[in-house]
Design a protein around this motif. Sequence first.
Motif, PDB file in Angstrom:
ATOM      1  N   LYS A   1       0.870  -1.166   0.000  1.00 55.63           N
ATOM      2  CA  LYS A   1       0.000   0.000   0.000  1.00 55.63           C
ATOM      3  C   LYS A   1       0.911   1.220   0.000  1.00 55.63           C
ATOM      4  CE  LYS A   1      -3.861   2.128   2.379  1.00 55.63           C
ATOM      5  NZ  LYS A   1      -4.737   2.070   3.565  1.00 55.63           N
ATOM      6  N   ALA A   2       0.874   1.961  -1.095  1.00 57.58           N
ATOM      7  CA  ALA A   2       1.746   3.127  -1.253  1.00 57.58           C
ATOM      8  C   ALA A   2       1.258   4.284  -0.375  1.00 57.58           C
ATOM      9  CB  ALA A   2       1.782   3.551  -2.720  1.00 57.58           C
ATOM     10  N   ASP A   3       2.115   5.316  -0.234  1.00 57.08           N
ATOM     11  CA  ASP A   3       1.765   6.478   0.580  1.00 57.08           C
ATOM     12  C   ASP A   3       0.517   7.188   0.064  1.00 57.08           C
ATOM     13  OD1 ASP A   3       3.913   6.006   2.228  1.00 57.08           O
ATOM     14  OD2 ASP A   3       5.259   7.318   1.104  1.00 57.08           O
ATOM     15  N   ASN A   4       0.293   7.144  -1.259  1.00 60.27           N
ATOM     16  CA  ASN A   4      -0.881   7.805  -1.831  1.00 60.27           C
ATOM     17  C   ASN A   4      -2.147   6.957  -1.725  1.00 60.27           C
ATOM     18  OD1 ASN A   4      -0.465   5.839  -3.734  1.00 60.27           O
ATOM     19  ND2 ASN A   4      -0.013   7.241  -5.424  1.00 60.27           N
ATOM     20  N   GLY A   5      -2.065   5.804  -1.069  1.00 61.05           N
ATOM     21  CA  GLY A   5      -3.219   4.941  -0.870  1.00 61.05           C
ATOM     22  C   GLY A   5      -3.402   3.879  -1.940  1.00 61.05           C
ATOM     23  N   MET A   6      -2.617   3.940  -3.006  1.00 63.92           N
ATOM     24  CA  MET A   6      -2.740   2.960  -4.078  1.00 63.92           C
ATOM     25  C   MET A   6      -2.223   1.599  -3.614  1.00 63.92           C
ATOM     26  SD  MET A   6      -0.992   2.932  -7.826  1.00 63.92           S
ATOM     27  CE  MET A   6      -2.236   3.664  -8.848  1.00 63.92           C
ATOM     28  N   LYS A   7      -3.003   0.565  -3.915  1.00 68.13           N
ATOM     29  CA  LYS A   7      -2.614  -0.803  -3.544  1.00 68.13           C
ATOM     30  C   LYS A   7      -2.077  -1.521  -4.766  1.00 68.13           C
ATOM     31  CE  LYS A   7      -5.985  -1.141   0.152  1.00 68.13           C
ATOM     32  NZ  LYS A   7      -7.141  -1.871   0.689  1.00 68.13           N
ATOM     33  N   THR A   8      -1.022  -2.282  -4.557  1.00 66.41           N
ATOM     34  CA  THR A   8      -0.419  -3.057  -5.639  1.00 66.41           C
ATOM     35  C   THR A   8       0.139  -4.351  -5.050  1.00 66.41           C
ATOM     36  OG1 THR A   8       1.131  -2.994  -7.483  1.00 66.41           O
ATOM     37  CG2 THR A   8       1.847  -1.946  -5.442  1.00 66.41           C
ATOM     38  N   TRP A   9       0.627  -5.227  -5.897  1.00 63.60           N
ATOM     39  CA  TRP A   9       1.196  -6.477  -5.421  1.00 63.60           C
ATOM     40  C   TRP A   9       2.379  -6.866  -6.290  1.00 63.60           C
ATOM     41  CZ3 TRP A   9       0.898 -10.328  -9.097  1.00 63.60           C
ATOM     42  CH2 TRP A   9      -0.039 -10.139 -10.117  1.00 63.60           C
ATOM     43  N   THR A  10       3.245  -7.675  -5.710  1.00 61.14           N
ATOM     44  CA  THR A  10       4.402  -8.209  -6.428  1.00 61.14           C
ATOM     45  C   THR A  10       4.463  -9.703  -6.161  1.00 61.14           C
ATOM     46  OG1 THR A  10       5.846  -7.766  -4.553  1.00 61.14           O
ATOM     47  CG2 THR A  10       5.757  -6.091  -6.264  1.00 61.14           C
ATOM     48  N   GLN A  11       5.111 -10.423  -7.080  1.00 59.41           N
ATOM     49  CA  GLN A  11       5.258 -11.864  -6.911  1.00 59.41           C
ATOM     50  C   GLN A  11       6.707 -12.265  -7.118  1.00 59.41           C
ATOM     51  OE1 GLN A  11       2.364 -13.478  -9.705  1.00 59.41           O
ATOM     52  NE2 GLN A  11       1.117 -14.090  -7.960  1.00 59.41           N
ATOM     53  N   GLY A  12       7.065 -13.369  -6.521  1.00 61.56           N
ATOM     54  CA  GLY A  12       8.411 -13.893  -6.687  1.00 61.56           C
ATOM     55  C   GLY A  12       8.496 -15.323  -6.201  1.00 61.56           C
ATOM     56  N   SER A  13       9.507 -15.998  -6.649  1.00 60.85           N
ATOM     57  CA  SER A  13       9.785 -17.367  -6.208  1.00 60.85           C
ATOM     58  C   SER A  13      11.122 -17.373  -5.499  1.00 60.85           C
ATOM     59  CB  SER A  13       9.860 -18.313  -7.405  1.00 60.85           C
ATOM     60  OG  SER A  13       8.631 -18.338  -8.081  1.00 60.85           O
ATOM     61  N   GLY A  14      11.173 -18.065  -4.396  1.00 59.56           N
ATOM     62  CA  GLY A  14      12.401 -18.124  -3.619  1.00 59.56           C
ATOM     63  C   GLY A  14      12.903 -19.544  -3.474  1.00 59.56           C
ATOM     64  N   LEU A  15      14.199 -19.660  -3.304  1.00 59.04           N
ATOM     65  CA  LEU A  15      14.835 -20.947  -3.094  1.00 59.04           C
ATOM     66  C   LEU A  15      15.883 -20.772  -2.007  1.00 59.04           C
ATOM     67  CD1 LEU A  15      14.939 -23.856  -4.156  1.00 59.04           C
ATOM     68  CD2 LEU A  15      16.697 -23.110  -5.756  1.00 59.04           C
ATOM     69  N   GLY A  16      15.948 -21.721  -1.097  1.00 54.90           N
ATOM     70  CA  GLY A  16      16.917 -21.613  -0.011  1.00 54.90           C
ATOM     71  C   GLY A  16      16.951 -22.878   0.814  1.00 54.90           C
ATOM     72  N   GLY A  17      17.296 -22.713   2.049  1.00 55.65           N
ATOM     73  CA  GLY A  17      17.395 -23.857   2.933  1.00 55.65           C
ATOM     74  C   GLY A  17      17.495 -23.431   4.373  1.00 55.65           C
ATOM     75  N   GLY A  18      17.642 -24.416   5.229  1.00 50.85           N
ATOM     76  CA  GLY A  18      17.728 -24.099   6.639  1.00 50.85           C
ATOM     77  C   GLY A  18      18.058 -25.314   7.481  1.00 50.85           C
ATOM     78  N   ILE A  19      17.937 -25.094   8.768  1.00 49.92           N
ATOM     79  CA  ILE A  19      18.220 -26.126   9.749  1.00 49.92           C
ATOM     80  C   ILE A  19      17.107 -26.114  10.794  1.00 49.92           C
ATOM     81  CG2 ILE A  19      19.666 -24.607  11.170  1.00 49.92           C
ATOM     82  CD1 ILE A  19      21.501 -27.107  11.578  1.00 49.92           C
ATOM     83  N   GLY A  20      16.790 -27.274  11.304  1.00 47.60           N
ATOM     84  CA  GLY A  20      15.746 -27.379  12.316  1.00 47.60           C
ATOM     85  C   GLY A  20      16.182 -28.266  13.457  1.00 47.60           C
ATOM     86  N   PHE A  21      15.576 -28.037  14.602  1.00 49.48           N
ATOM     87  CA  PHE A  21      15.880 -28.830  15.789  1.00 49.48           C
ATOM     88  C   PHE A  21      14.572 -29.148  16.505  1.00 49.48           C
ATOM     89  CE2 PHE A  21      17.101 -29.530  20.205  1.00 49.48           C
ATOM     90  CZ  PHE A  21      18.118 -30.455  20.048  1.00 49.48           C
ATOM     91  N   ARG A  22      14.342 -30.413  16.791  1.00 54.06           N
ATOM     92  CA  ARG A  22      13.130 -30.853  17.492  1.00 54.06           C
ATOM     93  C   ARG A  22      13.366 -30.702  18.985  1.00 54.06           C
ATOM     94  NH1 ARG A  22       8.459 -34.309  16.022  1.00 54.06           N
ATOM     95  NH2 ARG A  22       8.438 -32.648  14.507  1.00 54.06           N
ATOM     96  N   LEU A  23      12.643 -29.769  19.624  1.00 58.44           N
ATOM     97  CA  LEU A  23      12.773 -29.545  21.054  1.00 58.44           C
ATOM     98  C   LEU A  23      11.977 -30.563  21.862  1.00 58.44           C
ATOM     99  CD1 LEU A  23      12.394 -25.669  21.251  1.00 58.44           C
ATOM    100  CD2 LEU A  23      14.468 -26.991  21.520  1.00 58.44           C
ATOM    101  N   VAL A  24      10.737 -30.798  21.425  1.00 63.27           N
ATOM    102  CA  VAL A  24       9.846 -31.710  22.132  1.00 63.27           C
ATOM    103  C   VAL A  24       9.340 -32.741  21.136  1.00 63.27           C
ATOM    104  CG1 VAL A  24       7.674 -31.918  23.399  1.00 63.27           C
ATOM    105  CG2 VAL A  24       9.134 -29.919  23.759  1.00 63.27           C
ATOM    106  N   ASP A  25       9.413 -34.007  21.507  1.00 58.74           N
ATOM    107  CA  ASP A  25       8.918 -35.069  20.639  1.00 58.74           C
ATOM    108  C   ASP A  25       8.275 -36.137  21.509  1.00 58.74           C
ATOM    109  OD1 ASP A  25       8.365 -36.601  18.455  1.00 58.74           O
ATOM    110  OD2 ASP A  25      10.405 -37.261  18.110  1.00 58.74           O
TER     111      ASP A  25
END
Length: 172
Positions: free
Chosen positions: A76-100
């Motif tokens: 939402k721009a300062d003048n009130g106009m609404k717009t949208w953008t799109q994109g595709s992302g690629l990446g990675g990460g790490i996870g840890f199980r605290l409770v199982d």
Amino acid sequence: MMTLLFCTLTSCFAQENRTNTINGPLSKHFMFDIDFGGGLPNKGMKQLTFSGQVGYKIIPRMYVFVKGEGMTGLHKADNGMKTWTQGSGLGGGIGFRLVDVVGFGIDLKGTVLTTVGNADWKNTSYEGKVVFSMGTKLPIRPTFGIGFRHTDSRTAGIADYNGMVATIGISF
């Protein structure tokens, strides 16, 4: 110190991999998640995401994953106009199980993604979240995550995004 850590990890993997077969424990090391997410408004913008990730459990409580994401940015721009953008992302990460425990799990996840291809909004995102999963007798587990996301914009005219995010999905 690093040599000791390397030798310990190598020993763990060697012992574990001796028993792996296609229908045995090896199949229990892989995981697959799909989720939908959204972020609270920040600087006149909201984020909506759809993502999938494939992970591999290094040890029973820790895993690494690659993640693909489709993102829509609602602006939402300062003048009130609404717009949208799109994109595709690629990446990675790490996870840890605290409770199982039977029927319930809590994971901590850290993710880094960058846009690929011809994205309207070129950015790099950093995300940390806590993911709750409810176990069932089926191999599918519903998940709910909440966390914080920083999106570093590389597109002129679009500010960086910092905000709380929530996701809902399923895990296999």
